[in-house]
Design an enzyme around this catalytic site. Structure first.
Site, PDB file in Angstrom:
ATOM      1  N   ASP A  92       0.817  -1.226   0.000  1.00 14.94           N
ATOM      2  CA  ASP A  92       0.000   0.000   0.000  1.00 14.94           C
ATOM      3  C   ASP A  92       0.845   1.268   0.000  1.00 14.94           C
ATOM      4  O   ASP A  92       0.450   2.299   0.557  1.00 14.94           O
ATOM      5  CB  ASP A  92      -0.973   0.007   1.201  1.00 14.94           C
ATOM      6  CG  ASP A  92      -1.861  -1.222   1.220  1.00 14.94           C
ATOM      7  OD1 ASP A  92      -2.220  -1.701   0.129  1.00 14.94           O
ATOM      8  OD2 ASP A  92      -2.186  -1.713   2.316  1.00 14.94           O
TER       9      ASP A  92
ATOM     10  N   LYS B 148       1.758   2.028  -5.170  1.00 16.57           N
ATOM     11  CA  LYS B 148       2.254   1.442  -6.433  1.00 16.57           C
ATOM     12  C   LYS B 148       1.292   1.731  -7.585  1.00 16.57           C
ATOM     13  O   LYS B 148       1.720   2.022  -8.700  1.00 16.57           O
ATOM     14  CB  LYS B 148       2.431  -0.082  -6.269  1.00 16.57           C
ATOM     15  CG  LYS B 148       3.456  -0.458  -5.213  1.00 16.57           C
ATOM     16  CD  LYS B 148       3.532  -1.956  -4.992  1.00 16.57           C
ATOM     17  CE  LYS B 148       2.296  -2.543  -4.336  1.00 16.57           C
ATOM     18  NZ  LYS B 148       2.063  -2.138  -2.938  1.00 16.57           N
TER      19      LYS B 148
ATOM     20  N   GLY C 166      -4.586  -4.386  -3.721  1.00 14.30           N
ATOM     21  CA  GLY C 166      -5.582  -3.353  -4.014  1.00 14.30           C
ATOM     22  C   GLY C 166      -4.811  -2.118  -4.421  1.00 14.30           C
ATOM     23  O   GLY C 166      -4.158  -1.502  -3.585  1.00 14.30           O
ATOM     24  N   HIS C 167      -4.818  -1.787  -5.699  1.00 13.20           N
ATOM     25  CA  HIS C 167      -4.009  -0.678  -6.219  1.00 13.20           C
ATOM     26  C   HIS C 167      -4.936   0.457  -6.645  1.00 13.20           C
ATOM     27  O   HIS C 167      -5.753   0.290  -7.543  1.00 13.20           O
ATOM     28  CB  HIS C 167      -3.144  -1.161  -7.395  1.00 13.20           C
ATOM     29  CG  HIS C 167      -2.109  -2.166  -6.976  1.00 13.20           C
ATOM     30  ND1 HIS C 167      -1.197  -2.711  -7.837  1.00 13.20           N
ATOM     31  CD2 HIS C 167      -1.823  -2.701  -5.759  1.00 13.20           C
ATOM     32  CE1 HIS C 167      -0.408  -3.551  -7.178  1.00 13.20           C
ATOM     33  NE2 HIS C 167      -0.779  -3.562  -5.916  1.00 13.20           N
TER      34      HIS C 167
ATOM     35  N   GLN D 205       1.947  -6.175  -3.198  1.00 14.13           N
ATOM     36  CA  GLN D 205       2.407  -6.290  -1.807  1.00 14.13           C
ATOM     37  C   GLN D 205       3.690  -5.456  -1.608  1.00 14.13           C
ATOM     38  O   GLN D 205       3.919  -4.517  -2.351  1.00 14.13           O
ATOM     39  CB  GLN D 205       2.628  -7.753  -1.393  1.00 14.13           C
ATOM     40  CG  GLN D 205       1.354  -8.575  -1.251  1.00 14.13           C
ATOM     41  CD  GLN D 205       0.734  -9.011  -2.549  1.00 14.13           C
ATOM     42  OE1 GLN D 205       1.375  -9.613  -3.389  1.00 14.13           O
ATOM     43  NE2 GLN D 205      -0.530  -8.715  -2.745  1.00 14.13           N
TER      44      GLN D 205
HETATM   45  P1  GDP Z   1      -0.790   0.274  -3.532  1.00 14.32           P
HETATM   46  O1  GDP Z   1      -1.386  -0.996  -3.049  1.00 14.32           O
HETATM   47  O2  GDP Z   1       0.678   0.354  -3.304  1.00 14.32           O
HETATM   48  O3  GDP Z   1      -1.157   0.585  -4.963  1.00 14.32           O
HETATM   49  O4  GDP Z   1      -1.421   1.442  -2.641  1.00 14.32           O
HETATM   50  P2  GDP Z   1      -2.984   1.602  -2.232  1.00 14.32           P
HETATM   51  O5  GDP Z   1      -3.731   2.070  -3.426  1.00 14.32           O
HETATM   52  O6  GDP Z   1      -3.467   0.382  -1.534  1.00 14.32           O
HETATM   53  O7  GDP Z   1      -2.872   2.722  -1.128  1.00 14.32           O
HETATM   54  C1  GDP Z   1      -2.274   3.947  -1.396  1.00 14.32           C
HETATM   55  C2  GDP Z   1      -3.285   5.062  -1.118  1.00 14.32           C
HETATM   56  O8  GDP Z   1      -2.591   6.287  -1.104  1.00 14.32           O
HETATM   57  C3  GDP Z   1      -4.352   5.205  -2.166  1.00 14.32           C
HETATM   58  O9  GDP Z   1      -5.545   5.615  -1.550  1.00 14.32           O
HETATM   59  C4  GDP Z   1      -3.810   6.317  -3.080  1.00 14.32           C
HETATM   60  O10 GDP Z   1      -4.848   7.032  -3.751  1.00 14.32           O
HETATM   61  C5  GDP Z   1      -3.134   7.178  -2.070  1.00 14.32           C
HETATM   62  N1  GDP Z   1      -1.964   7.951  -2.529  1.00 14.32           N
HETATM   63  C6  GDP Z   1      -0.965   7.579  -3.371  1.00 14.32           C
HETATM   64  N2  GDP Z   1       0.000   8.533  -3.405  1.00 14.32           N
HETATM   65  C7  GDP Z   1      -0.399   9.506  -2.561  1.00 14.32           C
HETATM   66  C8  GDP Z   1       0.194  10.732  -2.118  1.00 14.32           C
HETATM   67  O11 GDP Z   1       1.296  11.095  -2.499  1.00 14.32           O
HETATM   68  N3  GDP Z   1      -0.515  11.464  -1.217  1.00 14.32           N
HETATM   69  C9  GDP Z   1      -1.731  11.082  -0.741  1.00 14.32           C
HETATM   70  N4  GDP Z   1      -2.343  11.858   0.141  1.00 14.32           N
HETATM   71  N5  GDP Z   1      -2.293   9.921  -1.122  1.00 14.32           N
HETATM   72  C10 GDP Z   1      -1.646   9.143  -1.998  1.00 14.32           C
HETATM   73  P1  IMO Z   2      -0.895  -4.232  -2.204  1.00  8.07           P
HETATM   74  O1  IMO Z   2      -0.461  -4.789  -3.545  1.00  8.07           O
HETATM   75  C1  IMO Z   2      -0.962  -4.651   2.123  1.00  8.07           C
HETATM   76  C2  IMO Z   2      -1.047  -8.741   3.736  1.00  8.07           C
HETATM   77  C3  IMO Z   2      -2.324  -9.181   4.444  1.00  8.07           C
HETATM   78  C4  IMO Z   2      -1.746 -10.113   5.486  1.00  8.07           C
HETATM   79  C5  IMO Z   2      -0.605 -10.801   4.713  1.00  8.07           C
HETATM   80  C6  IMO Z   2      -0.970 -12.153   4.149  1.00  8.07           C
HETATM   81  O2  IMO Z   2      -2.199  -3.528  -2.258  1.00  8.07           O
HETATM   82  O3  IMO Z   2       0.195  -3.453  -1.571  1.00  8.07           O
HETATM   83  P2  IMO Z   2      -2.501 -12.893   2.095  1.00  8.07           P
HETATM   84  O4  IMO Z   2      -3.954 -12.646   1.803  1.00  8.07           O
HETATM   85  O5  IMO Z   2      -1.574 -12.364   1.061  1.00  8.07           O
HETATM   86  O6  IMO Z   2      -2.206 -14.321   2.426  1.00  8.07           O
HETATM   87  O7  IMO Z   2      -2.204 -12.075   3.459  1.00  8.07           O
HETATM   88  O8  IMO Z   2      -0.260  -9.919   3.660  1.00  8.07           O
HETATM   89  N1  IMO Z   2      -1.244  -8.233   2.368  1.00  8.07           N
HETATM   90  C7  IMO Z   2      -1.173  -6.931   2.026  1.00  8.07           C
HETATM   91  N2  IMO Z   2      -1.010  -5.826   2.792  1.00  8.07           N
HETATM   92  N3  IMO Z   2      -1.064  -4.531   0.794  1.00  8.07           N
HETATM   93  C8  IMO Z   2      -1.217  -5.631   0.011  1.00  8.07           C
HETATM   94  O9  IMO Z   2      -1.196  -5.563  -1.341  1.00  8.07           O
HETATM   95  C9  IMO Z   2      -1.315  -6.894   0.627  1.00  8.07           C
HETATM   96  N4  IMO Z   2      -1.474  -8.155   0.170  1.00  8.07           N
HETATM   97  C10 IMO Z   2      -1.410  -8.953   1.235  1.00  8.07           C
HETATM   98  O10 IMO Z   2      -2.993  -8.086   5.033  1.00  8.07           O
HETATM   99  O11 IMO Z   2      -1.159  -9.383   6.535  1.00  8.07           O
HETATM  100 MG    MG Z   3      -2.903  -1.667  -1.796  1.00 11.20          MG
END
Ligand code: GDP
Ligand code: IMO
Ligand code: MG
Length: 427
Positions: free
Chosen positions: A13, A16, A40-41, A223
C-alpha cells in the site's frame, strides 16, 4: 528501451497503483508478476478513481499491453467482475493478456484460507481471505490448476477430479466442513474458461518479443518487500515474492534484462493484518495519520496500522531489491506535524540492532531508536518542483535518502497523477 520494476518497499500500500499509472504513459507493456487479488491498487486519473485487484494499473492507456504474468494467482470470478466493472466505466480492456501458466484460485483455496486462519486463533496472520496462501502452496506442491488447464474441457474435468478428491478429505475430515461438488465447480469454471479463453496465451514469448523490439516495460509489483516469504516478517507474510527478483520468475524476463528497479516508499509506515510493526503508533498520532490519510485497506477495508518511517526496513529493502531510484509517496500526509520521527535502529534488550531480525520473538521486542526532525507545517500538495517544497520537508527527504541508501527521483504529494514532483525520469 527500458525495463522498470516497480516494487513496494515496505508492507504494501505504498502507492504502487498511482505510480504505475504515472509511468505507464511511456510503457508498451505493464506486467503484474506476483500475488493475486489480495492486492488493491488505487489509481486516480482523469477517468475517475479505481481500485484494481488483478488487472494491471496500465489499463488506462489502451496502447500498453496489460499482462497478468505466470507468477500471479488468478481468481477468475474476481477478474471477470473487475473487467466488467472497468468496461461499464468505458475503460478499454481489450489489450489484456493472461499467462497460460498462471495458477487459478479455486473454491477450496478460499475455504482453506478462512479455515486455517480460524485454526490459528490468536496467531492468525490476518490474511485477506482471498485464498492466496493455499493457492501458492498448491502451486509449489504441484497440485495447482493453471489457466491453460481449463481450456480443454475433458482434460480439465479429469485434473479437477484428481485434485478435488484429497481436498474434500481435508475439508470434511480435518475441518468438519461440507465437501465441494465436482460438477458445480466444473460448470462454474467452464463458463469462466469460455469468457477468458481469448486472453489466455503464452505471455512469456510475447514479453520476450516485446523486449527484442526494444519496448518499454513496467513490471508492477504487488504487496511489499516486508511481506516477502523469504525476507519479510515471517510467518506474517504473503505467499509469493514481491521483490525485484520475483519479477523475473513471475514474468519470464531474465534478470539481465531489468534495467531499473524503483522502490516505492511511503513517507511513514503502514501495515494491514497481524505481525510485528516496530514503529507502530498506538496513540493519537497513529490515529491522526490513519484518519488524515484514510489508511483503510483497499481490498478488505480493514484499518491500516500506522507508524513512523522505519529506516532499518528501508535500508534492508534497498539491499534486497537494489533500487536504482526511490519514489517517496504521501509526503503531504505529514504536512501538519510539529515534528517527524525516523527510526534509525532498534533496541533489543541492551543491544542496538541496525538489521531487520529474522526471529519473530526478537522483532516483537524491538524498540525503535528515533531521530526527530522539525516538521514543515506547509501544504505541499500543490508543489510541482522540488524547489517548491519547504526546507524542512527537503531535510526530511535528504535524511531518508542517506539512511536508506537510495535517492528519491519522484516525490508524490497527493493521490492524483499530476500531484507528482519528477526530479529524474525513471522510464
Ligand atoms: P498500492 O497498493 O501500493 O497501490 O497502494 P494503495 O492504493 O493500496 O494505497 C495507497 C493510497 O494512497 C491510495 O488511496 C492512493 O490514492 C493514495 N496515494 C498515493 N500517493 C499519494 C500521495 O502522495 N498522497 C496522498 N495523500 N495519497 C496518496
Ligand atoms: P498491495 O499490492 C498490504 C497482507 C495481508 C496479510 C498478509 C498475508 O495492495 O500493496 P494474504 O492474503 O496475502 O495471504 O495475506 O499480507 N497483504 C497486504 N497488505 N497490501 C497488500 O497488497 C497486501 N497483500 C497482502 O494483510 O497481513
Ligand atoms: Mg494496496
Amino acid at each position: 528501451m527500458s525495463v522498470v520494476a516497480v516494487i513496494g518497499a515496505q508492507w504494501g500500500d505504498e502507492g504502487k497503483g498511482k505510480i504505475v499509472d504515472l509511468l505507464a504513459e511511456k510503457a508498451d507493456a505493464v506486467i503484474r508478476y506476483s500475488g493475486g487479488d489480495n492486492a488493491g491498487h488505487t489509481v486516480i486519473n482523469p477517468d475517475g478513481e479505481f481500485k484494481l485487484h488483478i488487472v494491471p494499473s496500465g489499463v488506462f492507456y489502451p496502447r500498453a499491453a496489460c499482462i497478468i504474468g505466470n507468477g500471479v494467482v488468478i481468481n477468475p470470478k474476481v477478474l471477470l467482475e473487475e473487467l466488467d466493472s472497468l468496461k461499464s466505466r468505458r475503460v478499454d480492456t481489450s489489450n489484456l493478456h493472461i499467462s497460460d501458466r498462471a495458477h487459478l484460485i479455486m473454491p477450496w483455496h478460499i475455504m482453506l484460507d478462512r479455515l486455517e486462519e480460524e485454526k490459528r486463533g490468536q496467531d492468525a496472520i490476518g490474511t485477506t481471505g482471498k485464498g492466496i496462501g493455499p493457492a501458492f502452496s498448491d502451486k509449489t506442491a504441484r497440485k495447482g490448476i493453471r489457466a491453460c488447464d481449463i481450456l480443454d474441457s475433458a482434460a480439465f474435468r479429469a485434473r479437477l477430479a484428481g485434485v478435488l478428491a484429497p481436498k474434500n478429505e481435508i475439508l470434511t475430515k480435518i475441518y468438519n466442513a461440507a465437501p465441494l461438488d465436482l460438477d458445480a465447480i466444473f460448470n462454474e469454471y467452464s463458463v469462466y474458461a469460455g469468457r477468458l479463453a481469448p486472453y489466455i496465451k503464452d505471455t512469456t514469448s510475447m514479453i520476450n518479443s516485446l523486449l527484442e523490439k526494444g519496448s518499454n516495460i513496467v513490471l508492477e509489483g504487488a504487496q511489499g518487500t516486508m511481506l516477502d516469504t523469504d525476507f519479510g516478517s515471517y510467518p506474517f507474510v504473503t505467499s509469493s515474492s514481491p521483490l525485484a527478483a520475483g519479477a523475473c520468475i513471475g514474468s519470464g524476463i531474465s534478470p539481465r534484462k531489468i534495467d531499473r528497479v524503483v522502490g516505492i516508499f511511503k513517507a511513514y509506515t503502514t501495515r494491514v493484518g497481524g505481525g510485528p510493526l516496530p514503529t507502530e503508533l498506538k496513540d493519537s498520532v497513529g490515529e491522526y495519520i490513519r484518519q488524515r490519510a484514510h489508511e483503510f485497506g483497499a481490498t478488505t477495508g480493514r484499518p491500516r496500522r500506522c507508524g513512523w518511517f522505519d529506516a532499518v526496513v528501508g535500508r534492508y529493502s534497498t539491499q534486497l531489491n537494489g533500487f536504482t531510484s526511490g519514489i517517496l509517496t504521501r509526503l503531504d500526509v505529514l504536512d501538519e506535524m510539529e515534528t517527524v520521527k525516523i527510526c534509525v535502529a532498534y533496541r533489543i534488550g541492551n543491544k542496538t540492532v541496525e538489521h531487520f531480525p529474522a526471529d519473530i520473538a526478537a522483532l516483537e521486542k524491538c524498540i525503535p531508536v528515533y531521530e526527530e526532525l522539525p516538521g514543515w507545517k506547509v501544504n505541499t500538495s500543490e508543489a510541482r518542483k522540488s524547489g517548491e517544497l519547504p526546507r524542512n520537508a527537503l531535510k526530511y527527504i535528504r535524511r531518508l535518502e542517506q539512511l536508506i541508501g537510495c535517492r528519491f527521483h519522484i516525490i508524490s504529494i497527493g493521490p492524483r497523477r499530476e500531484q507528482s514532483i519528477v526530479i529524474k525520469n525513471v522510464i
